[in-house]
Design a protein around this motif. Structure first.
Motif, PDB file in Angstrom:
ATOM      1  N   VAL A 150       0.837  -1.208   0.000  1.00 24.05           N
ATOM      2  CA  VAL A 150       0.000   0.000   0.000  1.00 24.05           C
ATOM      3  C   VAL A 150       0.870   1.256   0.000  1.00 24.05           C
ATOM      4  O   VAL A 150       0.584   2.218  -0.717  1.00 24.05           O
ATOM      5  CB  VAL A 150      -0.961  -0.010   1.209  1.00 24.05           C
ATOM      6  CG1 VAL A 150      -1.558   1.361   1.425  1.00 24.05           C
ATOM      7  CG2 VAL A 150      -2.067  -1.030   0.988  1.00 24.05           C
ATOM      8  N   ASN A 151       1.932   1.228   0.784  1.00 25.15           N
ATOM      9  CA  ASN A 151       2.833   2.381   0.768  1.00 25.15           C
ATOM     10  C   ASN A 151       3.464   2.575  -0.604  1.00 25.15           C
ATOM     11  O   ASN A 151       3.566   3.699  -1.109  1.00 25.15           O
ATOM     12  CB  ASN A 151       3.939   2.203   1.819  1.00 25.15           C
ATOM     13  CG  ASN A 151       3.443   2.553   3.200  1.00 25.15           C
ATOM     14  OD1 ASN A 151       2.496   3.323   3.355  1.00 25.15           O
ATOM     15  ND2 ASN A 151       4.068   1.979   4.221  1.00 25.15           N
ATOM     16  N   CYS A 152       3.897   1.479  -1.186  1.00 27.17           N
ATOM     17  CA  CYS A 152       4.471   1.538  -2.527  1.00 27.17           C
ATOM     18  C   CYS A 152       3.471   2.135  -3.500  1.00 27.17           C
ATOM     19  O   CYS A 152       3.802   3.018  -4.301  1.00 27.17           O
ATOM     20  CB  CYS A 152       4.898   0.134  -2.957  1.00 27.17           C
ATOM     21  SG  CYS A 152       5.379  -0.013  -4.688  1.00 27.17           S
ATOM     22  N   LEU A 153       2.235   1.666  -3.398  1.00 29.94           N
ATOM     23  CA  LEU A 153       1.186   2.148  -4.304  1.00 29.94           C
ATOM     24  C   LEU A 153       0.961   3.649  -4.142  1.00 29.94           C
ATOM     25  O   LEU A 153       1.012   4.409  -5.119  1.00 29.94           O
ATOM     26  CB  LEU A 153      -0.118   1.409  -4.026  1.00 29.94           C
ATOM     27  CG  LEU A 153      -1.362   1.993  -4.718  1.00 29.94           C
ATOM     28  CD1 LEU A 153      -1.313   1.717  -6.214  1.00 29.94           C
ATOM     29  CD2 LEU A 153      -2.655   1.449  -4.119  1.00 29.94           C
ATOM     30  N   ILE A 154       0.737   4.089  -2.924  1.00 26.72           N
ATOM     31  CA  ILE A 154       0.363   5.484  -2.708  1.00 26.72           C
ATOM     32  C   ILE A 154       1.523   6.421  -3.041  1.00 26.72           C
ATOM     33  O   ILE A 154       1.332   7.461  -3.670  1.00 26.72           O
ATOM     34  CB  ILE A 154      -0.139   5.686  -1.266  1.00 26.72           C
ATOM     35  CG1 ILE A 154      -1.438   4.875  -1.071  1.00 26.72           C
ATOM     36  CG2 ILE A 154      -0.383   7.157  -0.970  1.00 26.72           C
ATOM     37  CD1 ILE A 154      -2.094   5.059   0.266  1.00 26.72           C
ATOM     38  N   ASP A 155       2.735   6.049  -2.625  1.00 25.73           N
ATOM     39  CA  ASP A 155       3.890   6.898  -2.940  1.00 25.73           C
ATOM     40  C   ASP A 155       4.016   7.107  -4.442  1.00 25.73           C
ATOM     41  O   ASP A 155       4.133   8.230  -4.932  1.00 25.73           O
ATOM     42  CB  ASP A 155       5.179   6.265  -2.386  1.00 25.73           C
ATOM     43  CG  ASP A 155       5.312   6.462  -0.879  1.00 25.73           C
ATOM     44  OD1 ASP A 155       4.746   7.463  -0.374  1.00 25.73           O
ATOM     45  OD2 ASP A 155       5.953   5.637  -0.222  1.00 25.73           O
ATOM     46  N   LYS A 211      14.624  -6.175  -5.912  1.00 29.25           N
ATOM     47  CA  LYS A 211      13.624  -6.261  -4.848  1.00 29.25           C
ATOM     48  C   LYS A 211      12.540  -5.213  -5.030  1.00 29.25           C
ATOM     49  O   LYS A 211      11.358  -5.493  -4.847  1.00 29.25           O
ATOM     50  CB  LYS A 211      14.294  -6.068  -3.477  1.00 29.25           C
ATOM     51  CG  LYS A 211      14.815  -7.358  -2.882  1.00 29.25           C
ATOM     52  CD  LYS A 211      15.297  -7.125  -1.457  1.00 29.25           C
ATOM     53  CE  LYS A 211      15.930  -8.395  -0.886  1.00 29.25           C
ATOM     54  NZ  LYS A 211      16.486  -8.185   0.460  1.00 29.25           N
ATOM     55  N   ASP A 212      12.971  -4.000  -5.386  1.00 30.33           N
ATOM     56  CA  ASP A 212      11.995  -2.942  -5.635  1.00 30.33           C
ATOM     57  C   ASP A 212      11.049  -3.342  -6.768  1.00 30.33           C
ATOM     58  O   ASP A 212       9.833  -3.112  -6.699  1.00 30.33           O
ATOM     59  CB  ASP A 212      12.708  -1.643  -6.002  1.00 30.33           C
ATOM     60  CG  ASP A 212      13.533  -1.114  -4.841  1.00 30.33           C
ATOM     61  OD1 ASP A 212      13.177  -1.439  -3.692  1.00 30.33           O
ATOM     62  OD2 ASP A 212      14.520  -0.401  -5.094  1.00 30.33           O
TER      63      ASP A 212
END
Lengths: 205, 205
Positions: free
Chosen positions: A192-197, B154-155
DNA sequence: TTTTTTATTGAACATTGTTCATTATTGTGC
DNA sequence: GCACAATAATGAACAATGTTCAATAAAAAA
């Protein structure tokens, strides 16, 4: 046997719902049945049908309650002064994530239950869902304002729905147990953090 | 009655699967039952249990087949020369969207079916899911390379899973009928484009 | 007290997944 | 060809599901 006055109509209503929710939470959505509820509250199975039109009707009522819980939690979020839109969005997503984790089975019920063909959800149900989008749209609109990006209200609506659906998808995949996670690095919270960022940065660009 | 030789073991296997899929597609996942399948192929219900351990077993097999279809469609995608990573991702998402639209009920089965507690999915099932991520990871890695963004393997794995789960969520919301769409501007196709455009731009930034 | 209304029941029905002894058919050894 | 063994298919049986409804007993009204 017959008529008793152990509970008022409303008490029975509530008794059935809370019992059903307990069963869903503790034993899983699949374990829910009219006989199990009625047995637990000391009534016969037929009584359930005196209060609710059908099992589907009861489940829809429970699902509406799940929406209420999320809505109230989002409403009680500390006000957004001094928070970036990105942080606001993350806070809302966290509430959603939290609900999924603490009420896994109820959430599963909410999104997998379907009415038989021909029947459709009551109006107030869809209204509740629409209401959930409002704070997200607002955050995205303030994002546009902040970064001098041109973005209309229509764009914000689309972005809000897209983001919400995406968060939902991440929770779903996380919970379904069907995606091999390989490592804890790919749990719902990180995703979710990856998505929103990325999504927010992308909207800015 | 007893033993016949109308069909070999393998033929029966296939007959049951294709019949079950027909029922799911035409009459909905909820309409699937052992007796319906067996009645349609001219055998008794018990025969199903001769070939499959349980209904769950059969459904898992059908779901694995759904994964195979998507995997083969992604594999047969025209090779990526001259296409931006963003276009590649959109092409893959389109395949997914297409599957959802043309096999609504089969897709619903794929993601809502759960094994009873204690049982877990066969290894080859989770392997198939993992395999679906590979092309997405590749596209994201080439995105990093193209735009001199620092991004590890990984990213890319995290981003790929995040993006895939998001697309899934959009499809889910779109087809569950629980989100009031207001206008066709918020259909799955537009939302997926919105997602990928923003997400990719965000990864670049 | 009598009558009417109504909440609750429990039996009944159709349908589900699943098991298993029975049985008819096929393949095997002579 | 014949007796025998292996096995595939059956259908009855069981427990559980949602749902309906006449019967009934208790509460409310007269």
């Amino acid at each position: 046997m017959a008529r008793r006055s152990d509970h008022t109509r409303n008490e029975l209503h509530e008794l059935i719902i809370t019992t059903a929710i307990r069963i869903i939470d503790d034993e899983g959505f699949a374990a829910l049945s009219a006989r199990k509820i009625s047995g637990e509250i000391g009534y016969s199975a037929g009584t359930i049908y005196n209060v609710y039109k059908s099992m589907d009707d009861l489940i829809v009522t429970i699902n509406a309650r799940s929406l209420d819980i999320m809505a109230s939690q989002i409403k009680s979020l500390p006000h957004s002064v001094g928070q970036t839109p990105c942080d606001q969005l993350k806070a809302m997503a966290k509430i959603y994530l939290n609900f999924v984790h603490s009420h896994k089975e109820r959430w599963f019920a909410l999104f997998t239950h379907r009415l038989p063909a021909g029947h459709s959800l009551p109006d107030d149900f869809t209204t509740k869902i629409t209401a959930l989008f409002a704070p997200i749209e607002r955050a995205i609109l303030s994002l546009y304002a902040e970064s001098s990006t041109t973005g209309s209200s229509k764009d914000a609506k689309l972005a809000a729905r897209t983001l919400w659906a995406s968060v939902h998808g991440i929770c779903f995949i996380d919970q379904s147990g069907k995606m091999p996670l390989v490592s804890t690095q790919y749990d719902a919270s990180n995703m979710v953090n990856c998505l929103i960022d990325s999504f927010v940065a992308g909207l800015r660009a």
